[in-house]
Design a protein around this motif. Structure first.
Motif, mmCIF file in Angstrom:
data_model
loop_
_atom_site.group_PDB
_atom_site.id
_atom_site.type_symbol
_atom_site.label_atom_id
_atom_site.label_comp_id
_atom_site.label_asym_id
_atom_site.label_seq_id
_atom_site.Cartn_x
_atom_site.Cartn_y
_atom_site.Cartn_z
ATOM 1 N N ASN A 72 0.819 -1.211 0.000
ATOM 2 C CA ASN A 72 0.000 0.000 0.000
ATOM 3 C C ASN A 72 0.851 1.258 0.000
ATOM 4 O OD1 ASN A 72 -2.482 -1.406 0.234
ATOM 5 N ND2 ASN A 72 -2.090 -1.695 2.410
ATOM 6 N N VAL A 73 0.283 2.303 -0.570
ATOM 7 C CA VAL A 73 0.865 3.640 -0.547
ATOM 8 C C VAL A 73 -0.271 4.578 -0.151
ATOM 9 C CG1 VAL A 73 1.978 5.449 -1.903
ATOM 10 C CG2 VAL A 73 2.459 3.048 -2.414
ATOM 11 N N LEU A 74 0.001 5.491 0.765
ATOM 12 C CA LEU A 74 -0.986 6.498 1.137
ATOM 13 C C LEU A 74 -0.644 7.804 0.429
ATOM 14 C CD1 LEU A 74 -1.538 6.063 4.994
ATOM 15 C CD2 LEU A 74 -3.054 5.374 3.144
ATOM 16 N N GLY A 75 -1.674 8.481 -0.050
ATOM 17 C CA GLY A 75 -1.489 9.758 -0.729
ATOM 18 C C GLY A 75 -2.240 10.855 -0.005
ATOM 19 N N PHE A 76 -1.719 12.071 -0.125
ATOM 20 C CA PHE A 76 -2.281 13.216 0.568
ATOM 21 C C PHE A 76 -2.464 14.387 -0.387
ATOM 22 C CE2 PHE A 76 0.148 10.699 3.548
ATOM 23 C CZ PHE A 76 -0.730 10.547 4.609
ATOM 24 N N ASP A 77 -3.655 14.972 -0.342
ATOM 25 C CA ASP A 77 -3.932 16.235 -1.017
ATOM 26 C C ASP A 77 -3.896 17.284 0.093
ATOM 27 O OD1 ASP A 77 -4.701 18.145 -2.955
ATOM 28 O OD2 ASP A 77 -6.791 17.925 -2.354
ATOM 29 N N PHE A 78 -2.752 17.945 0.227
ATOM 30 C CA PHE A 78 -2.522 18.866 1.334
ATOM 31 C C PHE A 78 -3.318 20.151 1.189
ATOM 32 C CE2 PHE A 78 -0.295 22.463 3.206
ATOM 33 C CZ PHE A 78 -0.193 22.049 4.517
ATOM 34 N N GLY A 79 -3.863 20.587 2.304
ATOM 35 C CA GLY A 79 -4.545 21.873 2.367
ATOM 36 C C GLY A 79 -4.406 22.429 3.769
ATOM 37 N N LEU A 80 -4.606 23.713 3.916
ATOM 38 C CA LEU A 80 -4.458 24.329 5.230
ATOM 39 C C LEU A 80 -5.598 23.983 6.175
ATOM 40 C CD1 LEU A 80 -3.126 27.841 4.135
ATOM 41 C CD2 LEU A 80 -1.821 25.883 5.023
ATOM 42 N N ARG A 81 -6.810 23.736 5.626
ATOM 43 C CA ARG A 81 -7.973 23.396 6.463
ATOM 44 C C ARG A 81 -8.399 21.946 6.348
ATOM 45 N NH1 ARG A 81 -11.753 28.157 4.553
ATOM 46 N NH2 ARG A 81 -11.422 26.863 2.759
ATOM 47 N N CYS A 82 -7.978 21.283 5.280
ATOM 48 C CA CYS A 82 -8.407 19.908 5.034
ATOM 49 C C CYS A 82 -7.308 19.182 4.268
ATOM 50 C CB CYS A 82 -9.702 19.936 4.231
ATOM 51 S SG CYS A 82 -10.445 18.323 4.027
ATOM 52 N N ILE A 83 -7.065 17.934 4.635
ATOM 53 C CA ILE A 83 -6.068 17.116 3.954
ATOM 54 C C ILE A 83 -6.757 15.837 3.487
ATOM 55 C CG2 ILE A 83 -3.893 15.843 4.172
ATOM 56 C CD1 ILE A 83 -3.135 17.875 6.408
ATOM 57 N N GLY A 84 -6.855 15.691 2.173
ATOM 58 C CA GLY A 84 -7.457 14.485 1.617
ATOM 59 C C GLY A 84 -6.484 13.330 1.704
ATOM 60 N N VAL A 85 -7.024 12.136 1.983
ATOM 61 C CA VAL A 85 -6.192 10.942 2.102
ATOM 62 C C VAL A 85 -6.776 9.853 1.220
ATOM 63 C CG1 VAL A 85 -5.177 9.254 3.694
ATOM 64 C CG2 VAL A 85 -5.718 11.559 4.518
ATOM 65 N N ALA A 86 -5.887 9.158 0.514
ATOM 66 C CA ALA A 86 -6.291 8.040 -0.340
ATOM 67 C C ALA A 86 -5.281 6.914 -0.155
ATOM 68 C CB ALA A 86 -6.334 8.475 -1.803
ATOM 69 N N VAL A 87 -5.673 5.732 -0.581
ATOM 70 C CA VAL A 87 -4.781 4.573 -0.521
ATOM 71 C C VAL A 87 -4.708 3.947 -1.900
ATOM 72 C CG1 VAL A 87 -6.595 2.932 0.173
ATOM 73 C CG2 VAL A 87 -4.193 2.457 0.755
ATOM 74 N N ALA A 88 -3.541 3.426 -2.226
ATOM 75 C CA ALA A 88 -3.344 2.725 -3.496
ATOM 76 C C ALA A 88 -2.543 1.472 -3.217
ATOM 77 C CB ALA A 88 -2.601 3.603 -4.496
#
Length: 155
Positions: free
Chosen positions: A11-27
């Motif tokens: 698995n690899v975790l990915g992040f869409d960084f933001g100052l108020r919210c951080i999206g997380v996904a797995v691949a």
């Protein structure tokens, strides 16, 4: 696409960084498929580290991928520096490989996918809160499909 011979599978975790919210996904590196997990609340770019600790324990990722928010011309902006700082914190905290991936157009692609899913009746308007997690999945898919051009950014 599948993992190259001799490549580590996991698995690899990915992040869409933001100052108020951080999206997380797995691949998974075996199939190069990614899926959104959740959107974490952040305060000035700082997540709840206990939540992240739990995610890493649950998924045992081989690596982490952080989207690098560049402007349209590929130049850095203030949020780019904050994303780099977040990536560095991840690397120091978890001691696993952290990669940066150019995320230009990931939010637009996530919005397009969301609209398609809504039109098909698979998503509802209230699911829009998960758009950041969907953008993280787009970032991971990009990183998995083009490793030579997306792994070149230094933290």
């Amino acid at each position: 696409m599948s993992a190259a011979p001799g490549a580590r599978v996991g698995n690899v975790l990915g992040f869409d960084f933001g100052l108020r919210c951080i999206g997380v996904a797995v691949a998974t590196t075996l199939t190069a498929s990614a899926r959104p997990l959740l959107a974490l609340a952040a305060h000035a770019g700082v997540p709840d580290w206990n939540e992240l600790d739990a995610l890493l324990r649950a998924w045992s990722p081989l690596a982490l991928v952080v989207g690098l928010p560049l402007d349209g011309a590929g130049s850095e902006q203030p949020i780019t520096r904050a994303a780099r700082a977040f990536a560095k914190q991840l690397q120091q905290r978890y001691r696993i490989d952290v990669h940066l991936c150019d995320e230009r157009h990931s939010s637009q692609e996530a919005a397009r996918r969301f609209a398609t899913q809504r039109a098909a009746g698979q998503r509802r308007k209230r699911d829009a809160a998960q758009l950041d997690a969907l953008a993280a999945a787009v970032i991971l898919e990009s990183w998995l499909s083009e490793p030579s051009c997306t792994r070149t950014c230094a933290i």
